[in-house]
Motif scaffolding. Structure first.
Motif, short mmCIF file in Angstrom:
data_model
loop_
_atom_site.label_atom_id
_atom_site.label_comp_id
_atom_site.label_asym_id
_atom_site.label_seq_id
_atom_site.Cartn_x
_atom_site.Cartn_y
_atom_site.Cartn_z
N PRO A 265 -10.33 13.05 1.13
CA PRO A 265 -10.42 14.50 1.36
C PRO A 265 -9.71 14.88 2.66
CG PRO A 265 -12.45 13.44 2.03
CD PRO A 265 -11.59 12.35 1.43
N PHE A 266 -9.79 16.14 3.03
CA PHE A 266 -9.23 16.56 4.32
C PHE A 266 -9.97 15.83 5.44
CE2 PHE A 266 -8.74 19.24 8.05
CZ PHE A 266 -7.39 19.55 8.00
N VAL A 267 -9.22 15.10 6.27
CA VAL A 267 -9.83 14.29 7.32
C VAL A 267 -9.22 14.65 8.66
CG1 VAL A 267 -10.38 12.35 5.79
CG2 VAL A 267 -8.14 12.42 6.94
N PRO A 268 -9.92 14.35 9.76
CA PRO A 268 -9.34 14.58 11.09
C PRO A 268 -8.05 13.78 11.27
CG PRO A 268 -11.70 14.14 11.24
CD PRO A 268 -11.30 13.85 9.83
N GLU A 269 -7.19 14.29 12.14
CA GLU A 269 -5.88 13.67 12.34
C GLU A 269 -5.93 12.19 12.69
OE1 GLU A 269 -1.75 14.89 14.63
OE2 GLU A 269 -3.65 15.22 15.65
N PRO A 270 -6.80 11.72 13.60
CA PRO A 270 -6.83 10.28 13.90
C PRO A 270 -7.14 9.42 12.68
CG PRO A 270 -8.01 11.52 15.58
CD PRO A 270 -7.72 12.48 14.47
N GLU A 271 -7.98 9.92 11.80
CA GLU A 271 -8.31 9.17 10.59
C GLU A 271 -7.12 9.13 9.63
OE1 GLU A 271 -11.73 9.11 7.07
OE2 GLU A 271 -12.01 10.35 8.87
N LEU A 272 -6.42 10.25 9.51
CA LEU A 272 -5.23 10.28 8.67
C LEU A 272 -4.18 9.32 9.21
CD1 LEU A 272 -3.51 11.45 6.38
CD2 LEU A 272 -2.84 13.30 7.94
N ARG A 273 -4.01 9.31 10.51
CA ARG A 273 -3.04 8.41 11.12
C ARG A 273 -3.38 6.95 10.82
NH1 ARG A 273 -1.59 5.22 15.18
NH2 ARG A 273 0.39 5.58 16.29
N LEU A 274 -4.66 6.63 10.79
CA LEU A 274 -5.10 5.27 10.50
C LEU A 274 -4.75 4.88 9.07
CD1 LEU A 274 -6.54 2.90 11.89
CD2 LEU A 274 -8.70 3.77 10.94
N GLU B 71 0.84 -1.19 0.00
CA GLU B 71 0.00 0.00 0.00
C GLU B 71 0.88 1.25 0.00
OE1 GLU B 71 -3.31 0.43 -0.03
OE2 GLU B 71 -3.80 -1.72 -0.13
N VAL B 72 0.60 2.14 -0.94
CA VAL B 72 1.36 3.39 -1.07
C VAL B 72 0.45 4.55 -0.69
CG1 VAL B 72 2.63 4.90 -2.64
CG2 VAL B 72 2.77 2.42 -2.92
N ILE B 73 0.96 5.46 0.15
CA ILE B 73 0.19 6.65 0.52
C ILE B 73 0.98 7.90 0.11
CG2 ILE B 73 1.15 6.75 2.89
CD1 ILE B 73 -1.68 7.73 3.77
N ALA B 74 0.27 8.87 -0.46
CA ALA B 74 0.86 10.15 -0.84
C ALA B 74 0.10 11.25 -0.12
CB ALA B 74 0.79 10.35 -2.35
N MET B 75 0.83 12.09 0.60
CA MET B 75 0.20 13.14 1.42
C MET B 75 0.86 14.49 1.13
SD MET B 75 0.19 11.02 5.03
CE MET B 75 1.88 10.43 4.78
N GLY B 76 0.17 15.54 1.51
CA GLY B 76 0.75 16.87 1.44
C GLY B 76 0.37 17.62 0.17
N ASN B 77 0.27 18.94 0.31
CA ASN B 77 -0.02 19.82 -0.83
C ASN B 77 1.10 20.80 -1.14
OD1 ASN B 77 -3.25 19.88 0.59
ND2 ASN B 77 -2.78 18.86 -1.32
N GLN B 78 1.90 21.12 -0.13
CA GLN B 78 2.92 22.14 -0.30
C GLN B 78 4.06 21.64 -1.20
OE1 GLN B 78 2.81 25.30 0.91
NE2 GLN B 78 0.82 24.93 1.83
N GLN C 104 -5.87 14.36 -0.43
CA GLN C 104 -6.00 15.61 -1.18
C GLN C 104 -5.78 16.85 -0.32
OE1 GLN C 104 -9.45 15.13 -4.30
NE2 GLN C 104 -10.09 14.14 -2.39
N GLY C 105 -5.98 16.72 1.00
CA GLY C 105 -5.91 17.90 1.84
C GLY C 105 -7.01 18.88 1.45
N VAL C 106 -6.63 20.14 1.25
CA VAL C 106 -7.62 21.17 0.91
C VAL C 106 -7.85 21.26 -0.60
CG1 VAL C 106 -7.13 22.55 2.96
CG2 VAL C 106 -5.81 22.95 0.87
#
Length: 350
Positions: free
Chosen positions: A240-249, A191-198, A221-223
């Motif tokens: 989409p933009f999700v709460p931190e605990p969900e992102l951590r999961l 499983e590959v995850i890509a995060m961040g917009n900056q 996607q963030g914002v």
């Protein structure tokens, strides 16, 4: 005493990342040494109009509100500041933040105050905001120490006229909240995850996804709204933009952190990915090698789909290498703890 002043931002407010959290945590852990203040976010993305004129008025009023709030902080500091105390500003050279205003107001009444400042904007953004070296010099003339989270930014600031002995290369912290104590997962499919917009290269990311149809990508996607970019891809889950605990999961269920970047000078995504025990596949740009090494990362040519694909396929086919890199990543993250950040500040203050 070190008085920490942060700017609250809506995307990191009340989570375990960002400068506000760092300041509050330092105060909580070491109350003898720190007092934290935070300027609220008066210009959150969700309330700003898309109309250019209305948005301009909103931003003007947000700056006005921030200055009025800063006046309250300054008033309190002027009654408590003592010789050898430090005012430490964490969003310096950010024009949306009132940090320069706070420095100027304090100096009117206490000109000998010691100021430290963190700069963590990439050079491209600083070039846009400060086209002339004289502007940066004016902002920095009353700052004793300038902290960055990566050597590439330190070198850039020196190239814009800052003396080397004024610039301190520190690191972006990661909180224990992100230390993954469940151990490395062994997913049937990588499983590959890509995060961040900056400073991300989303077009190149799209081409990497297209070139690897047998790999599943979770793209946060963030914002931003990336539905049009990744429309029709069966191997992508857009978050989409999700709460931190969900992102951590989502991070916990992943194996590889994919970072397709134009630049980086230390970021939440990099250090939290390390702490979560993810193997790193990264553009070889900016200060990325201040955080990752060959034991936990594969560095890729920044314009090459083939380079990224080769890295992902190598980790997909060599599970032992993947597991070794995940273990090394978490071990590496221990170098970026808040405790170590505190010790580094104490050494400088002494």
């Amino acid at each position: 005493m070190i008085y920490l002043i942060s700017q609250d931002w809506s995307n990191t407010s009340n989570n375990h990342a960002g400068m506000k959290y760092l300041c509050n945590k330092l105060q909580e852990m070491y109350p003898k040494y720190y007092r934290a203040y935070s300027v609220p976010c008066f210009a959150c993305d969700e309330i700003l109009s898309k109309n250019r004129i209305v948005r301009k008025v909103q931003l003007w009023y947000a700056r006005y509100q921030a200055k009025r709030y800063s006046d309250k902080i300054v008033k309190e500091l002027l009654t408590t500041l003592k010789t050898d105390d430090v005012v430490f500003l964490t969003e310096y050279l950010e024009r949306l933040s009132p940090m320069k205003y706070i420095v100027d107001k304090i100096r009117l009444f206490k000109p000998d105050t010691i100021f430290w400042a963190i700069v963590h904007l990439v050079p491209a953004k600083l070039e846009k905001s400060f086209s002339k070296d004289s502007e940066i010099s004016r902002w920095m003339e009353n700052i004793t120490r300038v902290f960055t989270f990566g050597r590439s930014l330190s070198d850039y600031l020196c190239s814009r006229g800052l003396p080397q002995n004024k610039v301190v290369t520190s690191f972006h912290y990661v909180d224990d909240y992100y230390l993954n104590k469940t151990g490395a997962r062994n997913n049937a499919l990588v499983e590959v995850i890509a995060m961040g917009n900056q400073m991300r290269n989303q077009n190149l990311l799209c081409e990497i996804v297209r070139a690897n149809p047998n790999v599943h990508f979770t793209i946060c996607q963030g914002v931003e709204n990336m539905e049009s970019i990744f429309k029709g891809f069966d191997n992508v889950t857009l978050i989409p933009f999700v709460p931190e605990p969900e992102l951590r999961l989502y991070m916990e269920h992943s194996d590889i952190s994919l970072n397709v970047m134009q630049d980086t000078i230390g970021s939440n995504v990099i250090v939290t990915s390390l702490a979560m025990g993810l193997a790193m596949v990264c553009s070889d740009v900016g200060s990325i090698r201040d955080y990752c090494d060959e034991e936990n990362a594969i560095f890729c040519e920044n314009s090459s789909v083939e380079s990224f694909s080769k890295a992902i396929n190598l980790l997909s086919s060599n599970r032992q290498l993947l597991m070794n890199m995940k273990t090394s990543a978490q071990k590496r993250s221990l170098s970026f703890s808040i405790e170590k950040f505190h010790l580094a500040l104490m050494n400088l203050k002494c």
